[in-house]
Design a protein around this motif. Structure first.
Motif, PDB file in Angstrom:
ATOM      1  N   THR A   1      14.035   3.794  -3.571  1.00 54.49           N
ATOM      2  CA  THR A   1      12.589   3.796  -3.337  1.00 54.49           C
ATOM      3  C   THR A   1      12.247   3.128  -2.005  1.00 54.49           C
ATOM      4  O   THR A   1      12.902   2.171  -1.583  1.00 54.49           O
ATOM      5  CB  THR A   1      11.852   3.061  -4.468  1.00 54.49           C
ATOM      6  OG1 THR A   1      12.354   1.725  -4.572  1.00 54.49           O
ATOM      7  CG2 THR A   1      12.047   3.773  -5.799  1.00 54.49           C
ATOM      8  N   GLY A   2      11.210   3.628  -1.364  1.00 54.30           N
ATOM      9  CA  GLY A   2      10.765   3.061  -0.100  1.00 54.30           C
ATOM     10  C   GLY A   2       9.258   3.063   0.014  1.00 54.30           C
ATOM     11  O   GLY A   2       8.594   4.001  -0.442  1.00 54.30           O
ATOM     12  N   TYR A   3       8.731   2.000   0.611  1.00 50.26           N
ATOM     13  CA  TYR A   3       7.290   1.918   0.887  1.00 50.26           C
ATOM     14  C   TYR A   3       7.103   1.678   2.372  1.00 50.26           C
ATOM     15  O   TYR A   3       7.665   0.733   2.945  1.00 50.26           O
ATOM     16  CB  TYR A   3       6.624   0.786   0.098  1.00 50.26           C
ATOM     17  CG  TYR A   3       5.117   0.838   0.187  1.00 50.26           C
ATOM     18  CD1 TYR A   3       4.383   1.512  -0.777  1.00 50.26           C
ATOM     19  CD2 TYR A   3       4.431   0.252   1.249  1.00 50.26           C
ATOM     20  CE1 TYR A   3       3.001   1.601  -0.694  1.00 50.26           C
ATOM     21  CE2 TYR A   3       3.049   0.340   1.345  1.00 50.26           C
ATOM     22  CZ  TYR A   3       2.344   1.015   0.370  1.00 50.26           C
ATOM     23  OH  TYR A   3       0.973   1.117   0.461  1.00 50.26           O
ATOM     24  N   ILE A   4       6.269   2.514   2.997  1.00 51.30           N
ATOM     25  CA  ILE A   4       6.024   2.421   4.435  1.00 51.30           C
ATOM     26  C   ILE A   4       4.525   2.527   4.682  1.00 51.30           C
ATOM     27  O   ILE A   4       3.901   3.539   4.344  1.00 51.30           O
ATOM     28  CB  ILE A   4       6.764   3.542   5.199  1.00 51.30           C
ATOM     29  CG1 ILE A   4       8.278   3.386   5.034  1.00 51.30           C
ATOM     30  CG2 ILE A   4       6.382   3.541   6.675  1.00 51.30           C
ATOM     31  CD1 ILE A   4       9.079   4.546   5.605  1.00 51.30           C
ATOM     32  N   GLY A   5       3.935   1.464   5.258  1.00 49.09           N
ATOM     33  CA  GLY A   5       2.547   1.561   5.681  1.00 49.09           C
ATOM     34  C   GLY A   5       1.606   0.572   5.036  1.00 49.09           C
ATOM     35  O   GLY A   5       1.988  -0.514   4.597  1.00 49.09           O
ATOM     36  N   LYS A   6       0.348   0.975   4.969  1.00 48.86           N
ATOM     37  CA  LYS A   6      -0.741   0.107   4.524  1.00 48.86           C
ATOM     38  C   LYS A   6      -0.652  -0.161   3.024  1.00 48.86           C
ATOM     39  O   LYS A   6      -0.585   0.765   2.221  1.00 48.86           O
ATOM     40  CB  LYS A   6      -2.081   0.773   4.861  1.00 48.86           C
ATOM     41  CG  LYS A   6      -3.302  -0.002   4.409  1.00 48.86           C
ATOM     42  CD  LYS A   6      -4.577   0.707   4.834  1.00 48.86           C
ATOM     43  CE  LYS A   6      -5.808   0.004   4.286  1.00 48.86           C
ATOM     44  NZ  LYS A   6      -7.056   0.650   4.712  1.00 48.86           N
ATOM     45  N   TRP A   7      -0.683  -1.434   2.650  1.00 41.91           N
ATOM     46  CA  TRP A   7      -0.685  -1.839   1.239  1.00 41.91           C
ATOM     47  C   TRP A   7      -2.110  -2.145   0.796  1.00 41.91           C
ATOM     48  O   TRP A   7      -2.622  -1.570  -0.140  1.00 41.91           O
ATOM     49  CB  TRP A   7       0.213  -3.059   1.040  1.00 41.91           C
ATOM     50  CG  TRP A   7       0.261  -3.546  -0.375  1.00 41.91           C
ATOM     51  CD1 TRP A   7      -0.335  -4.657  -0.898  1.00 41.91           C
ATOM     52  CD2 TRP A   7       0.958  -2.929  -1.466  1.00 41.91           C
ATOM     53  NE1 TRP A   7      -0.061  -4.776  -2.236  1.00 41.91           N
ATOM     54  CE2 TRP A   7       0.733  -3.722  -2.614  1.00 41.91           C
ATOM     55  CE3 TRP A   7       1.744  -1.786  -1.586  1.00 41.91           C
ATOM     56  CZ2 TRP A   7       1.268  -3.412  -3.861  1.00 41.91           C
ATOM     57  CZ3 TRP A   7       2.279  -1.474  -2.833  1.00 41.91           C
ATOM     58  CH2 TRP A   7       2.038  -2.282  -3.947  1.00 41.91           C
ATOM     59  N   HIS A   8      -2.737  -3.108   1.450  1.00 43.03           N
ATOM     60  CA  HIS A   8      -4.166  -3.405   1.293  1.00 43.03           C
ATOM     61  C   HIS A   8      -4.583  -3.664  -0.147  1.00 43.03           C
ATOM     62  O   HIS A   8      -5.580  -3.132  -0.644  1.00 43.03           O
ATOM     63  CB  HIS A   8      -5.004  -2.267   1.886  1.00 43.03           C
ATOM     64  CG  HIS A   8      -6.418  -2.701   2.197  1.00 43.03           C
ATOM     65  ND1 HIS A   8      -7.517  -2.136   1.604  1.00 43.03           N
ATOM     66  CD2 HIS A   8      -6.895  -3.640   3.028  1.00 43.03           C
ATOM     67  CE1 HIS A   8      -8.621  -2.696   2.060  1.00 43.03           C
ATOM     68  NE2 HIS A   8      -8.270  -3.620   2.925  1.00 43.03           N
ATOM     69  N   GLN A   9      -3.815  -4.492  -0.815  1.00 40.42           N
ATOM     70  CA  GLN A   9      -4.280  -5.042  -2.088  1.00 40.42           C
ATOM     71  C   GLN A   9      -4.361  -6.556  -1.885  1.00 40.42           C
ATOM     72  O   GLN A   9      -5.248  -7.009  -1.183  1.00 40.42           O
ATOM     73  CB  GLN A   9      -3.366  -4.604  -3.231  1.00 40.42           C
ATOM     74  CG  GLN A   9      -3.478  -3.103  -3.513  1.00 40.42           C
ATOM     75  CD  GLN A   9      -2.541  -2.617  -4.582  1.00 40.42           C
ATOM     76  OE1 GLN A   9      -2.442  -3.200  -5.655  1.00 40.42           O
ATOM     77  NE2 GLN A   9      -1.831  -1.536  -4.292  1.00 40.42           N
ATOM     78  N   GLY A  10      -3.453  -7.328  -2.455  1.00 40.43           N
ATOM     79  CA  GLY A  10      -3.474  -8.747  -2.134  1.00 40.43           C
ATOM     80  C   GLY A  10      -3.170  -8.967  -0.662  1.00 40.43           C
ATOM     81  O   GLY A  10      -2.605  -8.104   0.008  1.00 40.43           O
ATOM     82  N   PRO A  11      -3.549 -10.132  -0.114  1.00 41.74           N
ATOM     83  CA  PRO A  11      -3.315 -10.389   1.311  1.00 41.74           C
ATOM     84  C   PRO A  11      -1.832 -10.470   1.647  1.00 41.74           C
ATOM     85  O   PRO A  11      -1.002 -10.819   0.815  1.00 41.74           O
ATOM     86  CB  PRO A  11      -4.010 -11.741   1.535  1.00 41.74           C
ATOM     87  CG  PRO A  11      -4.077 -12.378   0.183  1.00 41.74           C
ATOM     88  CD  PRO A  11      -4.217 -11.254  -0.792  1.00 41.74           C
TER      89      PRO A  11
END
Length: 664
Positions: A128-138
């Protein structure tokens, strides 16, 4: 039958039985598990797709290619139209009131009780991979469920962004959309055939300020957007909280939807954002989308080069909609179509036929269960969304016919908490924390939502029907607006507060101020500090024997007053010529009362004997200009604050008057 064939048949039978027990078909178990690439764009409108033809000049060839080779969801929506809650719903498959992200950027979703599809896939041997804007908790630090991580804090920046990559912080060089797309390509190129993968590519674009890549700075040169049909909305049919921004008149908490002395506030169409988003043009919004589309093409090509294209489910979506002048509004949040509808495309030739159009209502909470279903991972019972598989197999007879929308007051306090229901042809919007009217629209005959039918007699049966459906959805989804502590959002005053600024305590002086229908005392303006640009509180102890004005300051443009009408006490706030009245609920003549009127946090509030009675949204939030005339006790003189409603003062007694600056 020989032994090998017998064992083979027995094994198939056992697999079929086991799959049936898990609610998973044999074909799902036996076939190769697909890869997943989910591309999420920030604030992309549902109609910002070239193939739809709304704007003949708009070019999105790579998004168009996904549509041509896959499915287009014609009726795709988010259940909560702001970034953080919607993004958490994509991940978890549940409503925001379940996963706990009910406002922007304050906290992450509850990954213990609402694990994301990535957490579950990771446990099923997916890379699995995550790339970019998360914008939930700081913070851009790593979150559960991802083997590879690259993100940034909050909104990030378009140029030379600061990233956190697998725990290491650094500043990159270049344009963020291009960098994120390149990182996605790199991730794909590192994958192998013997292990399936799931990649979540989350763009910053096209969130404001709309800064296109330099190579797209002249794209769509000379093009300006036309005025939307519903820019000139029928504001007189809207709820008070919204109508007040677009019409002048008299607004009362006791008479929502019944506006008096209405005057339109004409506004010229301007295809620029003015003070919003660095005065960029609306066309810059679409220019910024160009690099996103190019990135889609790069991801597509990388999958093709690896020989993984047809083994990969590609899903493309927007995190919420966006207003570009519709209803004279920008941003999102509200339950109008431009805000809640999103673009949604899916390519997977092993299941989805080319050029398919899905008419059914699809939601952001459906993403997680769809991915888990296609991966053969099983859909957890807590997920509230539904797998889209039946829509591809033309087995949609039991598909949803309506859905719940929710919004909790956030960083824009003028937009209230709301909950609503949307069907294929109708919409009902309810404001649980306001004494205000609902909104109800016949979407088939009024697709631009210009004619609110909630107060029209002929449509009350339909309104009752939609309220019944709303109650059903509230119960079904476990909606409870009181479950979460909503962080207070306050409009900061333009000046510091100083507490009590004026007091007249007649009772302490031994004798109340006796009133006989005319002003009996005036407090000159030179005793007043400025009331411009900040909240204030008026507090008076009075016993009125008749209707009339207890106190008033200002005139026809700006001012405030406390008065009795039909024996009922009320507090009035006048700003920019509009009059906002927070009314009491019951007659109180002949009783000694403490009446408190407050203007703060976008509303005028009325308290009686320290207990909250009513409030009404106001605009502007505070005085933009100083109330010009003296404060009068026992009545009003000069230009009347309540002109057209009453001019006479009360008969009775005033025991004490106080005025506070910036009361919190």
């Amino acid at each position: 039958m020989d032994r090998r064939r017998f064992l083979s048949t027995s094994l198939l039978g056992s697999l079929a039985f086991m799959a049936a027990c898990r609610g998973t078909s044999l074909s799902r178990v036996s076939q190769k598990r697909p890869n997943f690439v989910f591309i999420l764009v920030d604030d992309q409108r549902y109609d910002a797709l070239g193939f739809l033809g709304k704007y003949p000049w708009l070019k999105t060839p790579n998004m168009d290619k996904l549509r041509k080779e896959g499915a287009y969801f014609k009726n795709a929506f988010v259940t909560h139209s702001i970034c953080s809650p919607s993004r958490a719903s994509f991940l978890t498959g549940v409503y925001s009131h379940i996963h706990g992200v009910v406002q922007n950027t304050f906290n992450d979703y509850d990954w213990q009780n609402c694990p994301s599809f990535a957490q579950i896939l990771q446990g099923k041997d997916y890379k699995t991979g995550y790339i970019g804007k998360w914008h939930q908790g700081p913070g851009g630090h790593e979150r559960p469920g991802f083997d590879y991580w690259l993100s940034f804090d909050g909104q990030g920046t378009y140029f030379d962004p600061q990233y956190t990559e697998n725990g290491k912080e650094y500043q990159a060089q270049g344009y963020t959309t291009d960098i994120l797309s390149k990182k996605a390509v790199d991730f794909i190129e590192r994958q192998y055939e013997n292990q399936p993968f799931a990649l979540y590519l989350s763009h910053k674009a096209v969130h404001g300020p709309f800064l296109p890549a330099p190579r797209h700075g002249d794209t769509y040169e000379g093009i300006e957007l036309d005025k939307p049909v519903n820019f000139d909305d029928n504001f007189e049919t809207k709820p008070q909280w919204f109508a007040k921004n677009h019409i002048k008149g008299v607004f009362r908490s006791s008479r929502p939807g019944e506006y008096q002395d209405v005057k339109a506030m004409p506004q010229q169409w301007n295809p620029y954002f003015n003070n919003h988003y660095d005065n960029r043009s609306y066309t810059d919004y679409y220019r910024t989308l160009s690099a996103v589309d190019e990135g889609v093409g790069k991801v597509y090509k990388a999958l093709e080069n690896k020989g993984m294209l047809d083994d990969t489910v590609i899903i493309f979506a927007g995190d919420n909609g966006f207003f570009l002048g519709e209803h004279r509004h920008l941003d999102k949040r509200m339950m109008y179509e431009e805000s809640i509808r999103i673009p949604l495309l899916m390519r997977y030739p092993k299941m989805v036929e080319e050029g398919k159009t899905i008419e059914e209502l699809a939601l952001n909470i459906d993403l997680a269960p769809t991915i888990l279903d296609l991966a053969g991972a099983g859909i957890p019972s807590h997920m509230q969304g539904k797998s889209w598989r039946p829509l591809f197999e033309d087995k949609s007879s039991s598909w949803r016919k309506s859905f719940l929308y929710e919004y909790f007051v956030d960083l824009v306090p003028g937009i209230p908490t709301m909950v609503g229901v949307r069907t294929q042809d109708w919409k009902l919007i309810h404001y649980p924390n306001l004494d205000d009217i609902d909104e109800m629209y016949d979407l088939k005959n009024d697709p631009h939502e210009m004619h609110n039918l909630a107060m029209v007699k002929e449509y009350q049966a339909k309104k009752k029907e939609l309220h019944k459906e709303l109650r059903r959805l509230i119960k079904e989804t476990g909606y409870d607006q009181n479950k979460w502590e909503i962080k207070p959002v306050r409009h900061k005053p333009a000046r510091p507060g100083s507490g009590l600024i004026i007091e007249r305590d007649f009772e302490q002086q031994g004798k109340p101020l006796v009133c006989d229908g005319e002003p009996v005392m005036s407090i000159e303006n030179d005793e007043f500090p400025s009331l411009k640009g900040g909240p204030f509180t008026v507090d008076v102890i009075v016993k009125a024997k008749s209707d009339g004005i207890v106190l008033a300051k200002g005139g026809w443009n700006n001012g405030f007053a406390v008065f009795f009408q039909n024996g009922i006490p009320s507090f009035a706030y006048r700003a920019n010529s509009s009059l906002y009245i927070a009314d009491g609920h019951e007659p109180a003549l002949g009783r000694r009362l403490r009446i408190t009127g407050m203007v703060y946090n976008s509303k005028a509030h009325l308290y009686i004997d320290g207990k909250f009675v009513s409030s009404i949204p106001v605009s502007p939030y505070y005085f933009m200009a100083e109330p010009a005339e003296n404060l009068n006790l026992g009545g009003d003189s000069g230009t009347a604050v309540l002109g057209g409603i009453m001019n006479n003062g009360i008969t009775g007694s005033i025991y004490r008057f106080r005025l506070y600056d910036c009361r919190k």
